[in-house]
Design a protein around this motif. Structure first.
Motif, PDB file in Angstrom:
ATOM      1  N   PRO A 150       0.821  -1.222   0.000  1.00 39.24           N
ATOM      2  CA  PRO A 150       0.000   0.000   0.000  1.00 39.24           C
ATOM      3  C   PRO A 150       0.851   1.266   0.000  1.00 39.24           C
ATOM      4  O   PRO A 150       1.944   1.301   0.564  1.00 39.24           O
ATOM      5  CB  PRO A 150      -0.804  -0.123   1.301  1.00 39.24           C
ATOM      6  CG  PRO A 150       0.060  -0.955   2.202  1.00 39.24           C
ATOM      7  CD  PRO A 150       0.789  -1.913   1.302  1.00 39.24           C
ATOM      8  N   LEU A 151       0.317   2.302  -0.655  1.00 42.24           N
ATOM      9  CA  LEU A 151       0.999   3.582  -0.735  1.00 42.24           C
ATOM     10  C   LEU A 151       0.108   4.677  -0.162  1.00 42.24           C
ATOM     11  O   LEU A 151      -1.083   4.746  -0.485  1.00 42.24           O
ATOM     12  CB  LEU A 151       1.330   3.942  -2.189  1.00 42.24           C
ATOM     13  CG  LEU A 151       2.175   2.972  -3.005  1.00 42.24           C
ATOM     14  CD1 LEU A 151       2.335   3.511  -4.424  1.00 42.24           C
ATOM     15  CD2 LEU A 151       3.526   2.747  -2.359  1.00 42.24           C
ATOM     16  N   LEU A 152       0.678   5.526   0.658  1.00 39.28           N
ATOM     17  CA  LEU A 152      -0.015   6.727   1.111  1.00 39.28           C
ATOM     18  C   LEU A 152       0.072   7.730  -0.037  1.00 39.28           C
ATOM     19  O   LEU A 152       1.164   8.115  -0.451  1.00 39.28           O
ATOM     20  CB  LEU A 152       0.659   7.283   2.368  1.00 39.28           C
ATOM     21  CG  LEU A 152      -0.075   8.413   3.106  1.00 39.28           C
ATOM     22  CD1 LEU A 152      -1.366   7.898   3.725  1.00 39.28           C
ATOM     23  CD2 LEU A 152       0.829   9.000   4.186  1.00 39.28           C
ATOM     24  N   THR A 153      -1.080   8.123  -0.593  1.00 40.21           N
ATOM     25  CA  THR A 153      -1.082   8.982  -1.774  1.00 40.21           C
ATOM     26  C   THR A 153      -1.663  10.355  -1.466  1.00 40.21           C
ATOM     27  O   THR A 153      -2.359  10.544  -0.466  1.00 40.21           O
ATOM     28  CB  THR A 153      -1.871   8.334  -2.927  1.00 40.21           C
ATOM     29  OG1 THR A 153      -3.155   7.888  -2.451  1.00 40.21           O
ATOM     30  CG2 THR A 153      -1.120   7.143  -3.490  1.00 40.21           C
ATOM     31  N   THR A 154      -1.381  11.308  -2.341  1.00 37.25           N
ATOM     32  CA  THR A 154      -1.822  12.686  -2.137  1.00 37.25           C
ATOM     33  C   THR A 154      -3.279  12.842  -2.550  1.00 37.25           C
ATOM     34  O   THR A 154      -3.808  12.061  -3.341  1.00 37.25           O
ATOM     35  CB  THR A 154      -0.971  13.654  -2.978  1.00 37.25           C
ATOM     36  OG1 THR A 154      -1.205  13.373  -4.370  1.00 37.25           O
ATOM     37  CG2 THR A 154       0.516  13.475  -2.683  1.00 37.25           C
ATOM     38  N   PRO A 155      -3.956  13.883  -2.040  1.00 34.32           N
ATOM     39  CA  PRO A 155      -5.345  14.140  -2.467  1.00 34.32           C
ATOM     40  C   PRO A 155      -5.461  14.338  -3.970  1.00 34.32           C
ATOM     41  O   PRO A 155      -6.499  14.033  -4.566  1.00 34.32           O
ATOM     42  CB  PRO A 155      -5.700  15.427  -1.702  1.00 34.32           C
ATOM     43  CG  PRO A 155      -4.827  15.398  -0.479  1.00 34.32           C
ATOM     44  CD  PRO A 155      -3.536  14.788  -0.950  1.00 34.32           C
ATOM     45  N   ALA A 156      -4.399  14.827  -4.613  1.00 32.34           N
ATOM     46  CA  ALA A 156      -4.443  15.057  -6.063  1.00 32.34           C
ATOM     47  C   ALA A 156      -4.668  13.758  -6.834  1.00 32.34           C
ATOM     48  O   ALA A 156      -5.295  13.766  -7.898  1.00 32.34           O
ATOM     49  CB  ALA A 156      -3.146  15.718  -6.526  1.00 32.34           C
ATOM     50  N   VAL A 157      -4.184  12.653  -6.303  1.00 35.59           N
ATOM     51  CA  VAL A 157      -4.378  11.364  -6.976  1.00 35.59           C
ATOM     52  C   VAL A 157      -5.862  11.018  -7.007  1.00 35.59           C
ATOM     53  O   VAL A 157      -6.387  10.555  -8.023  1.00 35.59           O
ATOM     54  CB  VAL A 157      -3.568  10.250  -6.283  1.00 35.59           C
ATOM     55  CG1 VAL A 157      -3.851   8.892  -6.924  1.00 35.59           C
ATOM     56  CG2 VAL A 157      -2.077  10.553  -6.339  1.00 35.59           C
ATOM     57  N   ALA A 158      -6.552  11.242  -5.909  1.00 36.15           N
ATOM     58  CA  ALA A 158      -7.982  10.934  -5.842  1.00 36.15           C
ATOM     59  C   ALA A 158      -8.776  11.762  -6.845  1.00 36.15           C
ATOM     60  O   ALA A 158      -9.824  11.327  -7.341  1.00 36.15           O
ATOM     61  CB  ALA A 158      -8.501  11.161  -4.433  1.00 36.15           C
ATOM     62  N   GLU A 159      -8.289  12.972  -7.153  1.00 34.06           N
ATOM     63  CA  GLU A 159      -8.999  13.848  -8.090  1.00 34.06           C
ATOM     64  C   GLU A 159      -8.899  13.339  -9.528  1.00 34.06           C
ATOM     65  O   GLU A 159      -9.741  13.670 -10.358  1.00 34.06           O
ATOM     66  CB  GLU A 159      -8.433  15.272  -7.986  1.00 34.06           C
ATOM     67  CG  GLU A 159      -8.726  15.924  -6.629  1.00 34.06           C
ATOM     68  CD  GLU A 159      -7.956  17.219  -6.445  1.00 34.06           C
ATOM     69  OE1 GLU A 159      -7.310  17.667  -7.420  1.00 34.06           O
ATOM     70  OE2 GLU A 159      -8.000  17.777  -5.332  1.00 34.06           O
ATOM     71  N   ASP A 160      -7.858  12.572  -9.830  1.00 35.57           N
ATOM     72  CA  ASP A 160      -7.725  11.953 -11.146  1.00 35.57           C
ATOM     73  C   ASP A 160      -8.355  10.566 -11.051  1.00 35.57           C
ATOM     74  O   ASP A 160      -7.706   9.593 -10.657  1.00 35.57           O
ATOM     75  CB  ASP A 160      -6.240  11.856 -11.530  1.00 35.57           C
ATOM     76  CG  ASP A 160      -6.029  11.322 -12.944  1.00 35.57           C
ATOM     77  OD1 ASP A 160      -6.927  10.643 -13.472  1.00 35.57           O
ATOM     78  OD2 ASP A 160      -4.943  11.555 -13.501  1.00 35.57           O
TER      79      ASP A 160
END
Length: 308
Positions: free
Chosen positions: A105-115
């Protein structure tokens, strides 16, 4: 990719060599997040993806840049070839893995969720679907459907003809469509279900848990033989609720963005113990993924950049 195009420019003098490395470094850094994402989607392992990037850099540093028309495509091609070789090593490793294998698992930025498309492509649920493809099918699907590379470019990366790549892409796409969630679930919907799930686990509300779980829900726990976890999938709402009921009141659950979607980080005595993600179909949790292997949790306290 020819051996000649990958040879170092050894005849160049020190100033030319320095300029060459500056140019190579600039291009590599500019596309690094993209290359990591390609490798990670092919491998499901951040550690192995980082190894692939190191190998990619070593090869890229030896390329005569004057012969490269499209540096992004060339770098993706090197990364793909290195990842394909690594996939075969991973396949042997998984054969002896203790219990279910889940992606790192990777902790991802909010920007990833927007794409939405990027988030879907790096989700734990999708990475598990990609595990059911052959290495070449996986590479073709990722490069075509996620990164929108042309068939000619993909053909060079996987050593196939463009026509063969078209056929592989069609086959892989059909395979994925039959196994992926029935619809792309929004981050808001996932968050709503997870918040209710978190409250139910924290309070030990068995009935509320049962209301959130699909009757045939599957719970996969990845301990890798290091952390305690069921070595077989736990199937059925009653059995899964019973497993989850054991942790009520003993751990803290922290919402987080993992692989582009809301997930939960579970802490025991302040230390990260488990990362839990879900797959949702028709408003119910159909799969639960609990990564407990400590070797897969080393990156979860810092954000990892992924991009297309």
């Amino acid at each position: 990719m020819s051996d000649r195009s990958e040879r170092a420019t050894d005849t160049a003098g020190p100033p030319a060599r320095s300029a060459h490395l500056d140019g190579a470094t600039e291009s590599f850094v500019a596309h690094r997040n993209l290359l990591f994402t390609v490798a990670y989607e092919m491998l499901g392992s951040a550690a192995d993806a980082e190894d692939v990037l190191q190998e990619t850099w070593l090869r890229w540093a030896g390329v005569d840049l004057d012969t490269v028309r499209d540096r992004r495509a060339y770098l993706v091609r090197i990364t793909t070839r290195q990842a394909l070789g690594r996939l075969r090593t991973l396949a042997r490793r998984k054969e002896s893995y203790v219990g279910p294998w889940l992606p790192e698992p990777l902790l991802t930025t909010p920007a990833v969720a927007e794409d939405v498309e990027l988030a879907d492509s790096v989700s734990i649920a999708m990475l598990l679907v990609l595990e059911t493809l052959t290495p070449t099918e996986r590479a073709v699907f990722v490069l075509r459907d996620v990164f929108d590379l042309g068939y000619d470019e993909i053909a060079e990366a996987v050593d196939k003809s463009p026509e063969a790549v078209r056929q592989i892409a069609h086959r892989a796409r059909s395979h994925v469509a039959a196994r992926r969630p029935r619809g792309v679930v929004s981050a808001a919907e996932t968050r709503r279900v997870l918040e209710a799930f978190q409250r139910a686990v924290e309070t030990g509300d068995l009935q509320r848990l049962l209301d959130l779980l699909a009757p045939d829900v599957v719970f996969l726990g990845d301990g890798g033989g290091v952390a305690r976890a069921a070595v077989q999938p736990v199937v059925g709402a009653d059995r899964v609720a019973h497993v989850l009921g054991r942790i009520a009141g003993t751990v803290s659950l922290q919402p987080a963005q993992v692989n582009g979607y809301p997930a939960l980080i579970i802490r025991l005595d302040g230390e990260i113990n488990t990362v839990m993600a879900v797959r949702i179909d028709d408003g119910l949790i159909t799969e639960l993924y609990a990564v407990r292997n400590p070797e897969k949790l080393s990156r979860i306290e810092r954000e990892t950049a992924v991009s297309r």
